[in-house]
Design a protein around this motif. Structure first.
Motif, PDB file in Angstrom:
ATOM      1  N   GLU A  94       8.667  -5.789  -3.243  1.00 48.49           N
ATOM      2  CA  GLU A  94       8.873  -6.319  -4.588  1.00 48.49           C
ATOM      3  C   GLU A  94       9.995  -5.594  -5.328  1.00 48.49           C
ATOM      4  N   CYS A  95      10.097  -4.265  -5.145  1.00 52.27           N
ATOM      5  CA  CYS A  95      11.079  -3.483  -5.910  1.00 52.27           C
ATOM      6  C   CYS A  95      11.980  -2.636  -5.028  1.00 52.27           C
ATOM      7  N   TYR A 110      -6.005   3.343  -5.310  1.00 57.51           N
ATOM      8  CA  TYR A 110      -6.391   3.505  -6.709  1.00 57.51           C
ATOM      9  C   TYR A 110      -5.554   2.667  -7.672  1.00 57.51           C
ATOM     10  N   SER A 111      -4.462   2.118  -7.221  1.00 54.19           N
ATOM     11  CA  SER A 111      -3.596   1.361  -8.129  1.00 54.19           C
ATOM     12  C   SER A 111      -2.869   0.281  -7.341  1.00 54.19           C
ATOM     13  N   ASN A 112      -2.478  -0.794  -8.025  1.00 54.45           N
ATOM     14  CA  ASN A 112      -1.685  -1.855  -7.395  1.00 54.45           C
ATOM     15  C   ASN A 112      -0.260  -1.886  -7.941  1.00 54.45           C
ATOM     16  N   ARG A 113       0.183  -0.775  -8.530  1.00 53.89           N
ATOM     17  CA  ARG A 113       1.517  -0.677  -9.117  1.00 53.89           C
ATOM     18  C   ARG A 113       2.390   0.301  -8.336  1.00 53.89           C
ATOM     19  N   CYS A 114       3.702   0.073  -8.398  1.00 61.84           N
ATOM     20  CA  CYS A 114       4.652   0.976  -7.743  1.00 61.84           C
ATOM     21  C   CYS A 114       4.634   2.326  -8.454  1.00 61.84           C
ATOM     22  N   CYS A 117       8.390   2.556 -10.439  1.00 65.38           N
ATOM     23  CA  CYS A 117       8.821   1.662 -11.523  1.00 65.38           C
ATOM     24  C   CYS A 117       7.647   0.973 -12.218  1.00 65.38           C
ATOM     25  N   ASN A 118       6.432   1.181 -11.741  1.00 70.53           N
ATOM     26  CA  ASN A 118       5.207   0.671 -12.360  1.00 70.53           C
ATOM     27  C   ASN A 118       5.072  -0.849 -12.287  1.00 70.53           C
ATOM     28  N   ILE A 119       5.855  -1.501 -11.432  1.00 69.33           N
ATOM     29  CA  ILE A 119       5.732  -2.947 -11.285  1.00 69.33           C
ATOM     30  C   ILE A 119       4.464  -3.269 -10.502  1.00 69.33           C
ATOM     31  N   VAL A 120       3.825  -4.408 -10.823  1.00 72.47           N
ATOM     32  CA  VAL A 120       2.642  -4.845 -10.091  1.00 72.47           C
ATOM     33  C   VAL A 120       3.092  -5.343  -8.717  1.00 72.47           C
ATOM     34  N   VAL A 121       2.651  -4.670  -7.670  1.00 74.97           N
ATOM     35  CA  VAL A 121       3.055  -5.028  -6.309  1.00 74.97           C
ATOM     36  C   VAL A 121       2.306  -6.266  -5.835  1.00 74.97           C
ATOM     37  N   HIS A 122       0.997  -6.311  -6.085  1.00 72.35           N
ATOM     38  CA  HIS A 122       0.164  -7.459  -5.740  1.00 72.35           C
ATOM     39  C   HIS A 122      -1.109  -7.347  -6.559  1.00 72.35           C
ATOM     40  N   ASN A 129       2.475  -6.242   0.669  1.00 77.07           N
ATOM     41  CA  ASN A 129       3.877  -6.272   0.244  1.00 77.07           C
ATOM     42  C   ASN A 129       4.596  -4.965   0.523  1.00 77.07           C
ATOM     43  N   ILE A 130       4.266  -4.307   1.619  1.00 76.09           N
ATOM     44  CA  ILE A 130       5.019  -3.125   2.040  1.00 76.09           C
ATOM     45  C   ILE A 130       5.412  -3.290   3.498  1.00 76.09           C
ATOM     46  N   ARG A 131       6.561  -2.736   3.860  1.00 68.66           N
ATOM     47  CA  ARG A 131       7.087  -2.856   5.214  1.00 68.66           C
ATOM     48  C   ARG A 131       7.677  -1.518   5.655  1.00 68.66           C
ATOM     49  N   LEU A 132       7.539  -1.212   6.944  1.00 70.04           N
ATOM     50  CA  LEU A 132       8.163  -0.024   7.500  1.00 70.04           C
ATOM     51  C   LEU A 132       9.677  -0.191   7.525  1.00 70.04           C
ATOM     52  N   ASP A 133      10.392   0.874   7.167  1.00 70.38           N
ATOM     53  CA  ASP A 133      11.856   0.880   7.192  1.00 70.38           C
ATOM     54  C   ASP A 133      12.294   1.809   8.325  1.00 70.38           C
ATOM     55  N   ARG A 134      12.381   1.272   9.526  1.00 71.67           N
ATOM     56  CA  ARG A 134      12.665   2.089  10.708  1.00 71.67           C
ATOM     57  C   ARG A 134      14.097   2.618  10.707  1.00 71.67           C
TER      58      ARG A 134
END
Length: 292
Positions: A94-95, A110-114, A117-122, A129-134
């Motif tokens: 998302e961000c 404990y939280s659904n925010r980044c 940046c505190n954006i709501v991820v889901h 909404n997270i992916r590995l960055d190999r």
């Protein structure tokens, strides 16, 4: 006759002229050589001026390379949660903020925010909404000497100390050839464990006077095991809301006041679909002051 005389005269004349021409040609050749040398020097001078190599300076790859201190890149390869170098670098789609995999997964308990940046991820499942960055992780391992070897050793020691089998690195499976246009298969990096089979919605119904100040519950959607009890839910609420020990937590499902020993799976089976809303087990909780 005239022809023979003219022919006889022509030889010495031509010979002399040939000598004069040859000497003149040699002089001309010398002049041409000098002109060529001058032209070559001018061309070399132009080339040096064009490429910035005057005064004997060579434009080599070593001159163009610039050594960079690792501290200049540190802000881009550090996890803002643990303040260490990225391990299993994982990016929020998302961000596009990146963290260690273990750090961001633990944060999403404990939280659904980044965290940055505190954006709501889901709303309910931020792990989707997270992916590995190999590629970024490969860069970190190349920049920080012996980081990859140290992490592998720590993981090996961790499993050995606990008598567990050390997990083997994943080997990509060969894809069988198929006819037609290849299809790209998209899959989630993280999968929810099957034991987390109950999703609950925690709705606040209020508090009576004297309960004091408490933090509102930021995350009311929780996914837990069906074996979790109402006692576990109460502990979760107390921790998240910083409740005073004197404050009593009442948890209700439908018209039923729930007991601490009841499991969520039992509650869902007994109360039935009336307790479920959009696949979520709805629990209402209220705060009261325990009598002295």
């Amino acid at each position: 006759g005239a022809p023979s005389c003219s022919g006889s005269r022509s030889h010495p004349f031509e010979f002399e002229r040939g000598r004069s021409e040859s000497s003149g040609d040699e002089d001309d050749d010398d002049e041409d050589d000098e002109e060529e040398e001058v032209e070559e020097e001018e061309m070399e001078g132009d080339a040096r001026a064009r490429f910035g190599t005057d005064d004997g300076e060579l434009d080599s790859d070593d001159d163009r390379e610039r050594m960079i201190n690792l501290t200049e890149l540190t802000p881009y390869i550090l996890c803002s949660i643990c303040k260490g170098y990225f391990i299993d670098a994982t990016t929020i789609t998302e961000c596009l903020h990146t963290f260690c995999k273990s750090c961001i997964v633990r944060h999403f308990y404990y939280s659904n925010r980044c965290p940055k940046c505190n954006i709501v991820v889901h709303q309910t499942q931020p792990l989707y909404n997270i992916r590995l960055d190999r590629q970024l992780q490969d860069i970190v391992y190349k920049l920080v000497v012996n980081l990859e070897e140290r992490e592998k050793k720590q993981m090996h020691d961790f499993y050995k100390e606990r008598g567990l089998e050390v997990p083997k690195p994943a080997v990509p499976q060969p894809v069988p050839p198929s006819r037609g246009r290849p299809r790209k298969v998209l899959g989630s990096v993280f999968r929810i464990p099957p034991e987390l089979d109950i999703s609950i919605l925690l709705e606040f119904i209020g508090a009576n006077e004297g309960t004091g100040n408490f933090k509102p519950l930021e995350k009311k959607f929780v996914r837990v095991s069906g074996e979790a009890t109402i006692g576990h839910v109460e502990k979760f609420l107390r921790r998240k809301m910083d409740l005073d020990p004197a404050c009593q937590v009442d948890i209700i499902c439908g018209d039923h006041l729930l007991e601490h020993y009841q499991t969520l799976r039992e509650i869902r089976q007994v109360i039935g679909e009336s307790a479920v809303q959009d696949g979520l087990l709805v629990l209402h909780y209220g705060l009261v002051v325990s009598p002295l």
